[in-house]
Design an enzyme around this catalytic site. Structure first.
Site, short mmCIF file in Angstrom:
data_model
loop_
_atom_site.label_atom_id
_atom_site.label_comp_id
_atom_site.label_asym_id
_atom_site.label_seq_id
_atom_site.Cartn_x
_atom_site.Cartn_y
_atom_site.Cartn_z
N VAL A 60 0.82 -1.23 0.00
CA VAL A 60 0.00 0.00 0.00
C VAL A 60 0.85 1.27 0.00
O VAL A 60 0.35 2.35 -0.30
CB VAL A 60 -1.00 0.03 1.18
CG1 VAL A 60 -2.02 -1.09 1.06
CG2 VAL A 60 -0.29 0.03 2.53
N SER A 138 -5.64 3.08 15.94
CA SER A 138 -5.22 2.38 17.17
C SER A 138 -5.56 3.28 18.35
O SER A 138 -5.69 4.51 18.18
CB SER A 138 -3.70 2.16 17.13
OG SER A 138 -3.22 1.75 18.40
N TYR A 151 4.80 4.91 15.60
CA TYR A 151 3.50 4.26 15.38
C TYR A 151 2.35 5.21 15.76
O TYR A 151 1.41 5.41 14.99
CB TYR A 151 3.44 2.98 16.22
CG TYR A 151 2.21 2.13 16.00
CD1 TYR A 151 2.05 1.41 14.82
CD2 TYR A 151 1.21 2.05 16.96
CE1 TYR A 151 0.93 0.62 14.61
CE2 TYR A 151 0.08 1.25 16.77
CZ TYR A 151 -0.04 0.54 15.59
OH TYR A 151 -1.16 -0.25 15.38
N ALA A 153 2.40 8.47 16.02
CA ALA A 153 2.33 9.61 15.11
C ALA A 153 1.61 9.21 13.82
O ALA A 153 0.77 9.94 13.30
CB ALA A 153 3.73 10.13 14.81
N LYS A 155 -0.61 6.83 13.45
CA LYS A 155 -2.02 6.53 13.69
C LYS A 155 -2.82 7.78 14.06
O LYS A 155 -3.98 7.92 13.67
CB LYS A 155 -2.15 5.46 14.78
CG LYS A 155 -1.59 4.09 14.37
CD LYS A 155 -2.31 3.50 13.17
CE LYS A 155 -1.97 2.03 12.94
NZ LYS A 155 -2.70 1.46 11.81
N ILE A 183 -5.45 -6.40 20.41
CA ILE A 183 -6.25 -7.42 19.72
C ILE A 183 -5.32 -8.59 19.39
O ILE A 183 -4.19 -8.37 18.94
CB ILE A 183 -6.83 -6.85 18.39
CG1 ILE A 183 -7.55 -5.50 18.62
CG2 ILE A 183 -7.75 -7.86 17.73
CD1 ILE A 183 -8.81 -5.52 19.40
N1 LIG Z 1 -3.30 -6.09 16.88
C1 LIG Z 1 -3.48 -5.01 17.62
O1 LIG Z 1 -3.49 -5.09 18.87
C2 LIG Z 1 -3.69 -3.68 16.99
C3 LIG Z 1 -4.08 -2.64 17.82
C4 LIG Z 1 -4.36 -1.39 17.28
C5 LIG Z 1 -4.28 -1.21 15.91
N2 LIG Z 1 -3.87 -2.23 15.10
C6 LIG Z 1 -3.86 -1.96 13.67
O2 LIG Z 1 -4.80 -2.82 13.06
C7 LIG Z 1 -4.44 -3.07 11.70
C8 LIG Z 1 -4.45 -4.57 11.45
O3 LIG Z 1 -3.39 -5.16 12.21
P1 LIG Z 1 -3.43 -6.67 12.70
O4 LIG Z 1 -3.33 -6.63 14.15
O5 LIG Z 1 -4.55 -7.37 12.03
O6 LIG Z 1 -2.00 -7.12 12.15
P2 LIG Z 1 -1.53 -8.36 11.26
O7 LIG Z 1 -0.05 -8.26 11.28
O8 LIG Z 1 -2.18 -9.62 11.70
O9 LIG Z 1 -2.08 -8.01 9.82
C9 LIG Z 1 -1.60 -6.91 9.08
C10 LIG Z 1 -1.68 -7.25 7.60
O10 LIG Z 1 -1.24 -6.08 6.88
C11 LIG Z 1 -0.39 -6.53 5.83
N3 LIG Z 1 0.53 -5.46 5.48
C12 LIG Z 1 1.51 -4.92 6.24
N4 LIG Z 1 2.16 -3.99 5.56
C13 LIG Z 1 1.59 -3.92 4.33
C14 LIG Z 1 1.83 -3.14 3.17
N5 LIG Z 1 2.83 -2.26 3.12
N6 LIG Z 1 1.02 -3.32 2.11
C15 LIG Z 1 0.04 -4.24 2.13
N7 LIG Z 1 -0.24 -5.02 3.19
C16 LIG Z 1 0.55 -4.85 4.28
C17 LIG Z 1 0.35 -7.74 6.41
O11 LIG Z 1 0.90 -8.56 5.39
C18 LIG Z 1 -0.76 -8.41 7.19
O12 LIG Z 1 -1.47 -9.34 6.39
C19 LIG Z 1 -3.07 -2.42 11.52
O13 LIG Z 1 -3.23 -1.18 10.88
C20 LIG Z 1 -2.58 -2.23 12.94
O14 LIG Z 1 -1.67 -1.15 13.03
C21 LIG Z 1 -3.57 -3.45 15.61
#
Ligand SMILES: NC(=O)c1ccc[n+]([C@@H]2O[C@H](COP(=O)([O-])OP(=O)(O)OC[C@H]3O[C@@H](n4cnc5c(N)ncnc54)[C@H](O)[C@@H]3O)[C@@H](O)[C@H]2O)c1
Length: 245
Positions: A60, A138, A151, A153, A155, A183
């Site tokens: 992306v 987040s 991170y 900044a 978000k 999560i």
């Molecule tokens: N897990 C948590 O506790 C948590 C908390 C707050 C926010 N988030 C946010 O939630 C979103 C989902 O995270 P998740 O926990 O499901 O993580 P995850 O690592 O399980 O999934 C993230 C997915 O994004 C893909 N990805 C990463 N960089 C990419 C890129 N440059 N182009 C295309 N795809 C890319 C990865 O291959 C992966 O499949 C993220 O934006 C993360 O920052 C996660």
């Protein structure tokens, strides 16, 4: 009740894992046409095959690749009514140790990535009726935590970007931010595999558990339907009560 997304065509980024994957599954159950994007080619193609969706390998942060893939997605689906930006990366290090490369990558993927996707999809979102954008930020967008300067900044920037989208693109397009707490996904495996970390993290939240991707998927569904039809530009925590304690 299934069918809440019948007739809608939605692009989901980060669909190969975690929240993006859970959102794709729920949205498929609810009847949405789907185009799934992820940099994990094998993962995104496998899920797309399972759900009968279009699947594309795409970073992306790569604007020209996003332009190409979003155009293909629009062609495959016959238009785009909604976008979910779930792709994201996390590097936690105290500021003294945070390498410039990690800063650049987090801004590129977590903030510029959603910009690239929305920019590429905009003509199709404009052509749709009641289009929606959901950006996964987040709790780090709402409150400072040690070791998350880059991170947080990225978000917090994403949340403000989303508010501006709400203003600039309304009334035909609504844009909302979801702010997950901890999560259970690959991103936080280092945390939930360690019982001490789990105890600390769950003790802190009012609901005394970690979140699961389905908690976030249900919120994403709400913001992708008319059930949230008078809501735009908001930040919605899905955090068990983490961010206000
Ligand atoms: N897990 C948590 O506790 C948590 C908390 C707050 C926010 N988030 C946010 O939630 C979103 C989902 O995270 P998740 O926990 O499901 O993580 P995850 O690592 O399980 O999934 C993230 C997915 O994004 C893909 N990805 C990463 N960089 C990419 C890129 N440059 N182009 C295309 N795809 C890319 C990865 O291959 C992966 O499949 C993220 O934006 C993360 O920052 C996660």
């Amino acid at each position: 009740m299934p069918g809440k997304l019948k007739g809608r065509r939605i692009v989901v980024t980060g669909a190969a894992s975690g929240m993006g994957l859970s959102i794709a599954r729920l949205f498929a159950e609810e009847g949405s046409g789907l185009a799934l994007l992820d940099r994990n080619e094998a993962g995104v193609r496998a899920l797309a095959g399972e759900l009968g969706a279009a699947g594309y390998a795409c970073d992306v942060a790569d604007r020209s690749a996003v332009d190409t893939v979003v155009a293909k997605a629009g062609e495959a689906l016959g238009g785009i009514d909604g976008v979910i930006n779930a792709a994201g990366i996390l590097v936690t290090k105290l500021f003294d140790d945070l390498e410039p490369e990690s800063w650049d990558q987090m801004i590129a993927v977590n903030l510029t990535g959603p910009y690239n996707i929305v920019r590429a999809a905009l003509p199709m979102l404009r052509a749709a009726t009641r289009a929606t954008i959901v950006n996964i930020a987040s709790v780090s967008a709402l409150m400072p935590m040690a070791g998350t300067a880059g991170y947080s900044a990225s978000k917090a920037g994403l949340a403000m970007f989303t508010k501006c989208l709400g203003l600039d693109l309304g009334p035909s397009i609504r844009a909302n931010t979801i702010c997950p707490g901890v999560i259970k996904t690959e991103m936080t495996r280092y945390l939930w595999e360690n019982p001490e970390h789990v105890a600390r993290a769950t003790e802190r939240v009012a609901l005394k558990r970690l979140g699961v991707p389905e908690d976030v998927a249900r919120a994403a569904l709400f913001f992708s339907t008319e059930e949230s039809g008078f809501t735009t530009g908001t930040e919605f925590p899905v955090d068990g009560g983490f961010s206000w304690r």
